[in-house]
Design a protein around this motif. Structure first.
Motif, PDB file in Angstrom:
ATOM      1  N   ASN A  43       6.113   3.384   0.764  1.00 51.42           N
ATOM      2  CA  ASN A  43       5.625   2.387   1.726  1.00 51.42           C
ATOM      3  C   ASN A  43       6.708   1.387   2.127  1.00 51.42           C
ATOM      4  O   ASN A  43       6.466   0.191   2.174  1.00 51.42           O
ATOM      5  CB  ASN A  43       4.418   1.632   1.147  1.00 51.42           C
ATOM      6  CG  ASN A  43       3.325   2.591   0.722  1.00 51.42           C
ATOM      7  OD1 ASN A  43       3.087   3.606   1.394  1.00 51.42           O
ATOM      8  ND2 ASN A  43       2.686   2.317  -0.399  1.00 51.42           N
ATOM      9  N   GLY A  44       7.899   1.895   2.366  1.00 47.71           N
ATOM     10  CA  GLY A  44       8.969   1.023   2.843  1.00 47.71           C
ATOM     11  C   GLY A  44       9.576   0.122   1.780  1.00 47.71           C
ATOM     12  O   GLY A  44      10.312  -0.801   2.106  1.00 47.71           O
ATOM     13  N   ARG A  45       9.268   0.398   0.508  1.00 47.40           N
ATOM     14  CA  ARG A  45       9.814  -0.434  -0.575  1.00 47.40           C
ATOM     15  C   ARG A  45      10.406   0.433  -1.672  1.00 47.40           C
ATOM     16  O   ARG A  45       9.998   1.573  -1.847  1.00 47.40           O
ATOM     17  CB  ARG A  45       8.703  -1.277  -1.212  1.00 47.40           C
ATOM     18  CG  ARG A  45       8.134  -2.309  -0.263  1.00 47.40           C
ATOM     19  CD  ARG A  45       7.576  -3.477  -1.058  1.00 47.40           C
ATOM     20  NE  ARG A  45       7.138  -4.528  -0.168  1.00 47.40           N
ATOM     21  CZ  ARG A  45       5.878  -4.723   0.187  1.00 47.40           C
ATOM     22  NH1 ARG A  45       4.935  -3.939  -0.291  1.00 47.40           N
ATOM     23  NH2 ARG A  45       5.564  -5.717   1.002  1.00 47.40           N
ATOM     24  N   VAL A  46      11.327  -0.152  -2.445  1.00 49.37           N
ATOM     25  CA  VAL A  46      11.833   0.528  -3.638  1.00 49.37           C
ATOM     26  C   VAL A  46      10.900   0.161  -4.781  1.00 49.37           C
ATOM     27  O   VAL A  46      10.737  -1.007  -5.120  1.00 49.37           O
ATOM     28  CB  VAL A  46      13.276   0.096  -3.975  1.00 49.37           C
ATOM     29  CG1 VAL A  46      13.719   0.715  -5.298  1.00 49.37           C
ATOM     30  CG2 VAL A  46      14.228   0.510  -2.854  1.00 49.37           C
ATOM     31  N   LEU A 165       6.635  -9.404  10.995  1.00 48.89           N
ATOM     32  CA  LEU A 165       6.147  -8.176  10.365  1.00 48.89           C
ATOM     33  C   LEU A 165       5.760  -8.411   8.920  1.00 48.89           C
ATOM     34  O   LEU A 165       4.715  -7.944   8.465  1.00 48.89           O
ATOM     35  CB  LEU A 165       7.240  -7.109  10.410  1.00 48.89           C
ATOM     36  CG  LEU A 165       7.204  -6.139  11.576  1.00 48.89           C
ATOM     37  CD1 LEU A 165       8.466  -5.284  11.560  1.00 48.89           C
ATOM     38  CD2 LEU A 165       5.974  -5.264  11.532  1.00 48.89           C
ATOM     39  N   GLU A 166       6.623  -9.122   8.167  1.00 50.95           N
ATOM     40  CA  GLU A 166       6.339  -9.348   6.749  1.00 50.95           C
ATOM     41  C   GLU A 166       5.083 -10.172   6.553  1.00 50.95           C
ATOM     42  O   GLU A 166       4.291  -9.900   5.653  1.00 50.95           O
ATOM     43  CB  GLU A 166       7.558  -9.980   6.059  1.00 50.95           C
ATOM     44  CG  GLU A 166       8.639  -8.936   5.796  1.00 50.95           C
ATOM     45  CD  GLU A 166       9.953  -9.492   5.255  1.00 50.95           C
ATOM     46  OE1 GLU A 166      10.094 -10.739   5.191  1.00 50.95           O
ATOM     47  OE2 GLU A 166      10.824  -8.674   4.902  1.00 50.95           O
ATOM     48  N   SER A 167       4.858 -11.181   7.414  1.00 50.48           N
ATOM     49  CA  SER A 167       3.645 -11.986   7.242  1.00 50.48           C
ATOM     50  C   SER A 167       2.404 -11.167   7.613  1.00 50.48           C
ATOM     51  O   SER A 167       1.372 -11.264   6.964  1.00 50.48           O
ATOM     52  CB  SER A 167       3.726 -13.298   8.035  1.00 50.48           C
ATOM     53  OG  SER A 167       3.369 -13.095   9.376  1.00 50.48           O
ATOM     54  N   GLU A 173      -2.083  -6.433   3.188  1.00 51.24           N
ATOM     55  CA  GLU A 173      -2.164  -6.101   1.756  1.00 51.24           C
ATOM     56  C   GLU A 173      -3.214  -6.956   1.050  1.00 51.24           C
ATOM     57  O   GLU A 173      -3.968  -6.452   0.216  1.00 51.24           O
ATOM     58  CB  GLU A 173      -0.790  -6.267   1.094  1.00 51.24           C
ATOM     59  CG  GLU A 173       0.144  -5.114   1.422  1.00 51.24           C
ATOM     60  CD  GLU A 173       1.577  -5.350   0.968  1.00 51.24           C
ATOM     61  OE1 GLU A 173       1.850  -6.393   0.326  1.00 51.24           O
ATOM     62  OE2 GLU A 173       2.421  -4.483   1.248  1.00 51.24           O
ATOM     63  N   ALA A 174      -3.263  -8.243   1.377  1.00 47.83           N
ATOM     64  CA  ALA A 174      -4.267  -9.125   0.767  1.00 47.83           C
ATOM     65  C   ALA A 174      -5.667  -8.649   1.132  1.00 47.83           C
ATOM     66  O   ALA A 174      -6.580  -8.615   0.283  1.00 47.83           O
ATOM     67  CB  ALA A 174      -4.045 -10.567   1.221  1.00 47.83           C
ATOM     68  N   ILE A 179     -10.852  -5.774  -0.248  1.00 45.43           N
ATOM     69  CA  ILE A 179     -11.732  -4.621  -0.004  1.00 45.43           C
ATOM     70  C   ILE A 179     -11.858  -3.777  -1.275  1.00 45.43           C
ATOM     71  O   ILE A 179     -12.958  -3.401  -1.684  1.00 45.43           O
ATOM     72  CB  ILE A 179     -11.205  -3.772   1.180  1.00 45.43           C
ATOM     73  CG1 ILE A 179     -11.372  -4.557   2.488  1.00 45.43           C
ATOM     74  CG2 ILE A 179     -11.937  -2.429   1.266  1.00 45.43           C
ATOM     75  CD1 ILE A 179     -10.665  -3.949   3.678  1.00 45.43           C
ATOM     76  N   ASP A 180     -10.702  -3.481  -1.927  1.00 41.12           N
ATOM     77  CA  ASP A 180     -10.739  -2.682  -3.161  1.00 41.12           C
ATOM     78  C   ASP A 180     -11.587  -3.365  -4.234  1.00 41.12           C
ATOM     79  O   ASP A 180     -12.394  -2.717  -4.904  1.00 41.12           O
ATOM     80  CB  ASP A 180      -9.315  -2.457  -3.703  1.00 41.12           C
ATOM     81  CG  ASP A 180      -8.528  -1.462  -2.841  1.00 41.12           C
ATOM     82  OD1 ASP A 180      -9.164  -0.763  -2.015  1.00 41.12           O
ATOM     83  OD2 ASP A 180      -7.296  -1.404  -2.997  1.00 41.12           O
TER      84      ASP A 180
END
Length: 191
Positions: A43-46, A165-167, A173-174, A179-180
């Motif tokens: 997902n675009g991260r290491v 984009l990051e915000s 994600e929050a 939802i989860d």
């Protein structure tokens, strides 16, 4: 066309280094230098999970990662080939496996901007157009990556875009976490 002040460039023009990773054998012992492998790019991260390590006597210092390195997955399934992330320094030191290509950008081009671009619909389309297929594996070599055309906005505009984009992503994600949690709660209530 591009917005005013933006120009087209090729990856090779905005990269001061394009380098393949190490093909030396790593193992699971928790000592030595950790190796970032293709499964660590998510997902675009290491994501530093399930790391393998180089033996303690391994010394290929020219293959140690630097903060801001863009890691590009050059070999994977057709859906996953080309997935990209920026190394932010965790774990450190670290090296990278041969299925990855490391790019270092010139100072006027943000690594986060390049990574976002390669992961975008635009980047996926370019990768799909240059990919070569072998049995069950899709490959994109360093030359094809170097030839990728990329928009080159002024640095302050790149920073603004990445910040926005990051915000937006952290909001998404929050929301997903809420939802989860609510789905888990509904599940418990049903039982």
């Amino acid at each position: 066309g591009l917005p005013v002040g933006w120009v087209w460039a090729r990856v090779e023009q905005i990269a001061k280094l394009i380098q393949y990773g190490t093909s030396d054998k790593a193992d699971a012992e928790n000592s030595g230098v950790p190796v970032i492998r293709m499964g660590n790019i998510q997902n675009g991260r290491v994501s530093p999970n399930n790391l393998k390590y180089m033996p303690n006597n391994w010394t290929a210092n020219d293959l140690l990662l630097e903060i801001g390195d863009v890691l590009f997955n050059r070999t994977n399934s057709a859906e996953l080939v080309g997935k990209t992330a920026v190394y932010k320094g965790h774990p450190r030191p670290a090296t990278f496996a041969s299925y990855l290509i490391r790019l270092q950008t010139v100072s006027a081009y943000l690594p986060e901007f390049l990574s976002t671009l390669i992961n975008s619909v635009y980047g996926r389309e370019y990768i799909a157009s240059v990919v070569s297929q072998q049995v069950g594996q899709a490959n994109v070599n360093g030359t094809k990556l170097a030839n990728m055309p990329v928009p080159f906005p002024p640095s302050d505009e790149q920073r603004r875009i990445i910040k926005k984009l990051e915000s937006t992503l952290s909001t998404v994600e929050a929301t997903e976490q809420v939802i989860d949690a609510n789905l888990a709660r509904a599940d418990r209530l049903r039982q």
